[in-house]
Design a protein around this motif. Structure first.
Motif, PDB file in Angstrom:
ATOM      1  N   SER A  69      25.676   2.747  12.917  1.00 55.67           N
ATOM      2  CA  SER A  69      26.268   4.062  12.651  1.00 55.67           C
ATOM      3  C   SER A  69      26.756   4.194  11.208  1.00 55.67           C
ATOM      4  O   SER A  69      27.226   5.238  10.798  1.00 55.67           O
ATOM      5  N   VAL A  70      26.636   3.093  10.459  1.00 52.42           N
ATOM      6  CA  VAL A  70      27.168   3.110   9.098  1.00 52.42           C
ATOM      7  C   VAL A  70      26.209   3.839   8.163  1.00 52.42           C
ATOM      8  O   VAL A  70      25.070   3.417   7.992  1.00 52.42           O
ATOM      9  N   SER A  71      26.687   4.923   7.582  1.00 50.60           N
ATOM     10  CA  SER A  71      25.819   5.640   6.648  1.00 50.60           C
ATOM     11  C   SER A  71      26.242   5.363   5.213  1.00 50.60           C
ATOM     12  O   SER A  71      25.433   5.375   4.291  1.00 50.60           O
ATOM     13  N   GLU A  72      27.540   5.112   5.020  1.00 52.51           N
ATOM     14  CA  GLU A  72      28.028   4.816   3.675  1.00 52.51           C
ATOM     15  C   GLU A  72      27.576   3.419   3.280  1.00 52.51           C
ATOM     16  O   GLU A  72      27.405   2.552   4.129  1.00 52.51           O
ATOM     17  N   LYS A  73      27.423   3.218   1.995  1.00 52.19           N
ATOM     18  CA  LYS A  73      26.940   1.902   1.560  1.00 52.19           C
ATOM     19  C   LYS A  73      27.949   1.223   0.651  1.00 52.19           C
ATOM     20  O   LYS A  73      27.602   0.442  -0.213  1.00 52.19           O
ATOM     21  N   LYS A  74      29.204   1.571   0.850  1.00 56.82           N
ATOM     22  CA  LYS A  74      30.225   0.985  -0.005  1.00 56.82           C
ATOM     23  C   LYS A  74      31.175   0.122   0.809  1.00 56.82           C
ATOM     24  O   LYS A  74      31.405   0.400   1.981  1.00 56.82           O
ATOM     25  N   PHE A  75      31.734  -0.870   0.145  1.00 63.95           N
ATOM     26  CA  PHE A  75      32.758  -1.665   0.797  1.00 63.95           C
ATOM     27  C   PHE A  75      34.130  -1.078   0.495  1.00 63.95           C
ATOM     28  O   PHE A  75      34.383  -0.606  -0.613  1.00 63.95           O
ATOM     29  N   ARG A  76      34.985  -1.088   1.485  1.00 65.13           N
ATOM     30  CA  ARG A  76      36.363  -0.640   1.330  1.00 65.13           C
ATOM     31  C   ARG A  76      37.277  -1.843   1.527  1.00 65.13           C
ATOM     32  O   ARG A  76      36.884  -2.838   2.148  1.00 65.13           O
ATOM     33  N   PHE A  77      38.480  -1.739   1.002  1.00 63.47           N
ATOM     34  CA  PHE A  77      39.383  -2.892   1.019  1.00 63.47           C
ATOM     35  C   PHE A  77      40.809  -2.488   1.370  1.00 63.47           C
ATOM     36  O   PHE A  77      41.243  -1.377   1.038  1.00 63.47           O
ATOM     37  N   LYS A  78      41.516  -3.396   2.004  1.00 59.56           N
ATOM     38  CA  LYS A  78      42.963  -3.296   2.153  1.00 59.56           C
ATOM     39  C   LYS A  78      43.541  -4.624   1.671  1.00 59.56           C
ATOM     40  O   LYS A  78      43.000  -5.696   1.994  1.00 59.56           O
ATOM     41  N   ILE A  79      44.592  -4.524   0.886  1.00 57.85           N
ATOM     42  CA  ILE A  79      45.217  -5.742   0.350  1.00 57.85           C
ATOM     43  C   ILE A  79      46.643  -5.830   0.887  1.00 57.85           C
ATOM     44  O   ILE A  79      47.401  -4.859   0.791  1.00 57.85           O
ATOM     45  N   ILE A  80      46.985  -6.965   1.434  1.00 57.93           N
ATOM     46  CA  ILE A  80      48.368  -7.198   1.861  1.00 57.93           C
ATOM     47  C   ILE A  80      48.896  -8.344   1.013  1.00 57.93           C
ATOM     48  O   ILE A  80      48.285  -9.416   0.962  1.00 57.93           O
TER      49      ILE A  80
ATOM     50  N   MET B 147      38.673  -9.531  -4.002  1.00 56.59           N
ATOM     51  CA  MET B 147      38.010  -8.423  -3.297  1.00 56.59           C
ATOM     52  C   MET B 147      36.517  -8.751  -3.166  1.00 56.59           C
ATOM     53  O   MET B 147      35.707  -8.329  -3.991  1.00 56.59           O
ATOM     54  N   PRO B 148      36.149  -9.493  -2.124  1.00 57.78           N
ATOM     55  CA  PRO B 148      34.725  -9.831  -1.971  1.00 57.78           C
ATOM     56  C   PRO B 148      33.952  -8.801  -1.152  1.00 57.78           C
ATOM     57  O   PRO B 148      34.467  -8.279  -0.168  1.00 57.78           O
ATOM     58  N   ARG B 149      32.730  -8.524  -1.581  1.00 55.84           N
ATOM     59  CA  ARG B 149      31.806  -7.808  -0.701  1.00 55.84           C
ATOM     60  C   ARG B 149      31.329  -8.836   0.323  1.00 55.84           C
ATOM     61  O   ARG B 149      31.145 -10.000  -0.001  1.00 55.84           O
ATOM     62  N   VAL B 150      31.148  -8.409   1.537  1.00 56.42           N
ATOM     63  CA  VAL B 150      30.854  -9.336   2.630  1.00 56.42           C
ATOM     64  C   VAL B 150      29.362  -9.280   2.935  1.00 56.42           C
ATOM     65  O   VAL B 150      28.753  -8.210   2.817  1.00 56.42           O
ATOM     66  N   PRO B 151      28.760 -10.407   3.327  1.00 56.70           N
ATOM     67  CA  PRO B 151      27.357 -10.356   3.742  1.00 56.70           C
ATOM     68  C   PRO B 151      27.155  -9.314   4.855  1.00 56.70           C
ATOM     69  O   PRO B 151      28.034  -9.119   5.695  1.00 56.70           O
ATOM     70  N   ILE B 152      25.997  -8.652   4.814  1.00 56.99           N
ATOM     71  CA  ILE B 152      25.676  -7.646   5.843  1.00 56.99           C
ATOM     72  C   ILE B 152      24.455  -8.117   6.629  1.00 56.99           C
ATOM     73  O   ILE B 152      23.388  -8.263   6.034  1.00 56.99           O
ATOM     74  N   PRO B 153      24.511  -8.281   7.936  1.00 60.23           N
ATOM     75  CA  PRO B 153      25.699  -8.300   8.738  1.00 60.23           C
ATOM     76  C   PRO B 153      26.570  -9.523   8.441  1.00 60.23           C
ATOM     77  O   PRO B 153      26.057 -10.450   7.859  1.00 60.23           O
ATOM     78  N   PRO B 154      27.871  -9.527   8.784  1.00 62.38           N
ATOM     79  CA  PRO B 154      28.572  -8.588   9.658  1.00 62.38           C
ATOM     80  C   PRO B 154      29.223  -7.415   8.908  1.00 62.38           C
ATOM     81  O   PRO B 154      29.655  -6.471   9.549  1.00 62.38           O
TER      82      PRO B 154
ATOM     83  N   PHE C 190      41.372  -7.464   3.429  1.00 66.03           N
ATOM     84  CA  PHE C 190      40.536  -7.028   4.550  1.00 66.03           C
ATOM     85  C   PHE C 190      39.404  -6.212   3.934  1.00 66.03           C
ATOM     86  O   PHE C 190      39.630  -5.204   3.275  1.00 66.03           O
ATOM     87  N   SER C 191      38.173  -6.682   4.109  1.00 69.82           N
ATOM     88  CA  SER C 191      37.013  -6.074   3.471  1.00 69.82           C
ATOM     89  C   SER C 191      36.066  -5.573   4.559  1.00 69.82           C
ATOM     90  O   SER C 191      35.772  -6.310   5.504  1.00 69.82           O
ATOM     91  N   TYR C 192      35.619  -4.336   4.448  1.00 68.45           N
ATOM     92  CA  TYR C 192      34.754  -3.777   5.495  1.00 68.45           C
ATOM     93  C   TYR C 192      33.832  -2.727   4.901  1.00 68.45           C
ATOM     94  O   TYR C 192      34.166  -2.055   3.927  1.00 68.45           O
ATOM     95  N   LEU C 193      32.684  -2.618   5.524  1.00 72.06           N
ATOM     96  CA  LEU C 193      31.715  -1.614   5.091  1.00 72.06           C
ATOM     97  C   LEU C 193      32.231  -0.242   5.528  1.00 72.06           C
ATOM     98  O   LEU C 193      32.638  -0.070   6.683  1.00 72.06           O
ATOM     99  N   ASP C 194      32.229   0.688   4.608  1.00 72.50           N
ATOM    100  CA  ASP C 194      32.767   2.018   4.895  1.00 72.50           C
ATOM    101  C   ASP C 194      32.015   2.641   6.076  1.00 72.50           C
ATOM    102  O   ASP C 194      30.787   2.597   6.136  1.00 72.50           O
ATOM    103  N   GLY C 195      32.761   3.182   7.005  1.00 76.13           N
ATOM    104  CA  GLY C 195      32.152   3.834   8.163  1.00 76.13           C
ATOM    105  C   GLY C 195      32.069   2.939   9.381  1.00 76.13           C
ATOM    106  O   GLY C 195      31.787   3.390  10.488  1.00 76.13           O
ATOM    107  N   MET C 196      32.335   1.649   9.185  1.00 71.83           N
ATOM    108  CA  MET C 196      32.247   0.708  10.301  1.00 71.83           C
ATOM    109  C   MET C 196      33.400   0.861  11.269  1.00 71.83           C
ATOM    110  O   MET C 196      33.270   0.627  12.465  1.00 71.83           O
TER     111      MET C 196
END
Lengths: 457, 83
Positions: free
Chosen positions: A206-217, A383-390, A407-413
């Motif tokens: 369902s992921v249409s965006e191709k960017k990684f998003r991040f949250k930093i704690i 801030m790492p981009r993560v292998p796709i998948p996952p 916390f790194s995740y593909l946008d839309g996931m």
């Protein structure tokens, strides 16, 4: 000049290939230095231009030798491309969310050519500057990149040339075949074991965006010290990494459960730094890592003590059976495989997937100065981009005794409420206040933490 | 295997920690806490595996206290008591 690539390097190249194919940008990583005051852009550019010229390896590219071993072609110093430095000026009172979104632009932008593997983004936000160092994972791992920055800082301060201590030597590894095939047999058995049961993954279709998003704690020293004490009591001496992995699994377990993804086990590759402490300053370039392959059953994920015990036991068993070393040796056999096919083969055991999510704990930063170009560093985070998948990962790092979680995740996931839930649960489990993200007023002080050294990356 | 003295066990552990950390054994003090020597989770588990293989003691499952692990010296005393 050439430097032969190891099997692990080749796997990183395959991930890079997959990520480029799926998102247009490769397996890139960003290290962010958060500094007090405005970093002088002119000094930065001058230093970088001078410094990078000493490392033609930065502008190399992978090729295949006459013996079929892949290698990194290193061009002459005269053919060096100048480093790309981009500057952003935000409002004086810009919120960290604005800074983060600017940082996300940097890490999601592909390199301009096959020979570019390093770029810098300098962000001014009021009394704080952020220097984001974007690098190609094919060139550095996180620890190597931190050491590289350390050398830049040392040279700028002392004007001593540190480039001659770097080792680029790597044999073609075209011998001891029996040993490699023996290692391959054990790794294959482990992969078959992992694939026996169904595994859990979040859907990517369902992921249409191709960017990684991040949250930093970001935790301060007191909070970090408190969570390390808690880990010490609950998981045991020097067991902080298994503790943070257990927290990460439980946090994502709740997301999977709420989505009714209730069958199968969690598969988590945990990367570990294979460099001895003494070698960190020499083995700066390329990848010096291996992996644990952790598999957790859902009923284990429900109970924290059971989960912790399972992770510790698996790490113990995998070190005892030499799995990380076997992965290093066996992966050398994979170098003959072209990258698109290797990417396919890596997804075969888990039927199109690689892992439920990615995890790493890199320990205390290898960047060990409190300053960068005369500016005090308040924090360093990854801030790492993560292998796709996952396309999903939780990463822990530390700077001067302060823990950072990315916390790194593909946008839309994930839905917004799921992202909030992950952030809030992580904050709660780590004992921080549920305040929005990074503490920008953090101050430098010596580390009080117990676990040091090379950590696990 | 003949029962080793605590001093011998201590020396064996120092040699192994030196191998794990790839440093000269003379730089390792048996009275320093393990984490200050550069031992992390990964290398600590490597040390536990070495102890199991060498002294036939599965420390990850034993009732060790934090203090038993604090230094190589204390760890050697514990192993000596248990083996």
């Amino acid at each position: 000049m050439k430097r032969y690539l190891t099997g692990i390097d080749w796997i990183i190249h395959a991930i890079n290939h997959i990520n480029k194919k799926k998102t247009g940008a490769g397996n890139m990583f960003q290290i962010v230095l958060q500094m007090e005051g405005a970093l002088d852009e002119t000094i930065l550019r001058e230093c970088l231009n001078k410094f990078v010229k000493k490392f033609p390896v930065l502008n190399g590219r992978s090729m295949r030798d006459y013996n079929l071993a892949p290698y990194w072609k290193i061009y002459s110093k005269e053919k060096m491309l100048p480093p790309n430095v981009r500057t952003y000026r935000l409002d004086d009172n810009a919120a960290f969310s604005k800074v983060l979104s600017t940082l996300e632009q940097g890490i999601n932008k592909s390199f301009n050519s096959v020979r570019e593997h390093l770029a810098f983004h300098l962000i001014y936000a009021g009394k704080t500057s952020f220097l984001a160092v974007v690098f190609d994972h094919c060139l550095f791992d996180a620890r190597g990149a931190e050491v590289f920055l350390n050398m830049l800082q040392q040279e700028q301060k002392n004007e001593t040339d540190y480039s001659n201590r770097i080792s680029l030597a790597e044999s073609a590894h075209l011998c001891k075949w029996k040993e490699k095939f023996e290692a391959g047999k054990w790794v294959n058995r482990k992969l078959l074991q992992l694939s026996e049961n169904k595994s859990r993954f979040l859907p990517l279709h369902s992921v249409s965006e191709k960017k990684f998003r991040f949250k930093i704690i970001s935790l301060d020293e007191r909070q970090t010290s408190a969570i390390i004490d808690t880990a010490y009591n609950e998981a045991g001496y020097l067991m902080f990494m298994p503790y943070t992995l257990a927290i990460s699994i439980q946090v994502l377990h709740s997301i999977f459960t709420k989505r009714d993804i209730c069958t199968g086990d969690y598969i988590v590759p945990v990367s570990i730094d294979t460099r001895p402490v003494e070698k960190v300053a020499q083995e700066v370039f390329f990848n010096h890592m291996s992996f644990f392959l952790i598999r957790v059953k859902a009923n284990e994920a429900d109970s924290f003590p059971v989960l912790l015990q399972s992770i510790k036991q698996q790490i113990y068993d995998q070190i005892k059976s030499n799995l990380p070393a076997d992965i290093e040796k066996a992966s050398l056999l994979m170098r003959i495989v072209p990258l698109p096919i290797l990417g396919y083969l890596m997804r075969l055991p888990l039927k199109g997937q690689i892992a439920s999510f990615c995890f790493s704990y890199t320990g205390e930063a290898a960047y060990n100065s409190p300053m960068f170009m005369e500016k005090k560093i308040n924090n360093i985070f990854h801030m790492p981009r993560v292998p796709i998948p996952p396309g999903l990962g939780i990463f822990f790092s530390r700077f001067q005794g302060k823990l950072n979680v990315t916390f790194s995740y593909l946008d839309g996931m994930l839905e917004n409420e799921e992202i909030d839930s992950v952030v809030h649960t992580l904050q709660s489990r780590l004992g921080t206040h549920p305040d929005p993200l990074l503490g920008r007023e953090g101050t430098f002080a010596p580390s009080l933490s117990r676990e040091g050294g090379r950590g696990m990356s | 295997m003949n029962k080793m003295s605590a001093a011998d066990i201590e020396e064996t552990l120092i040699q192994e920690v030196a191998v794990i950390l790839a440093v000269d054994s003379s730089t390792i003090s048996s009275s320093d806490p393990l984490h200050t020597l550069g031992i992390d989770s990964f290398s600590f588990v490597e040390l536990l595996v070495f102890i199991e293989k060498t002294f036939n003691l599965k420390l990850i499952e034993s009732g060790l206290t934090k203090e038993d692990f604090q230094t190589i010296h204390l760890l050697a005393l514990y192993i000596s008591r248990m083996s």
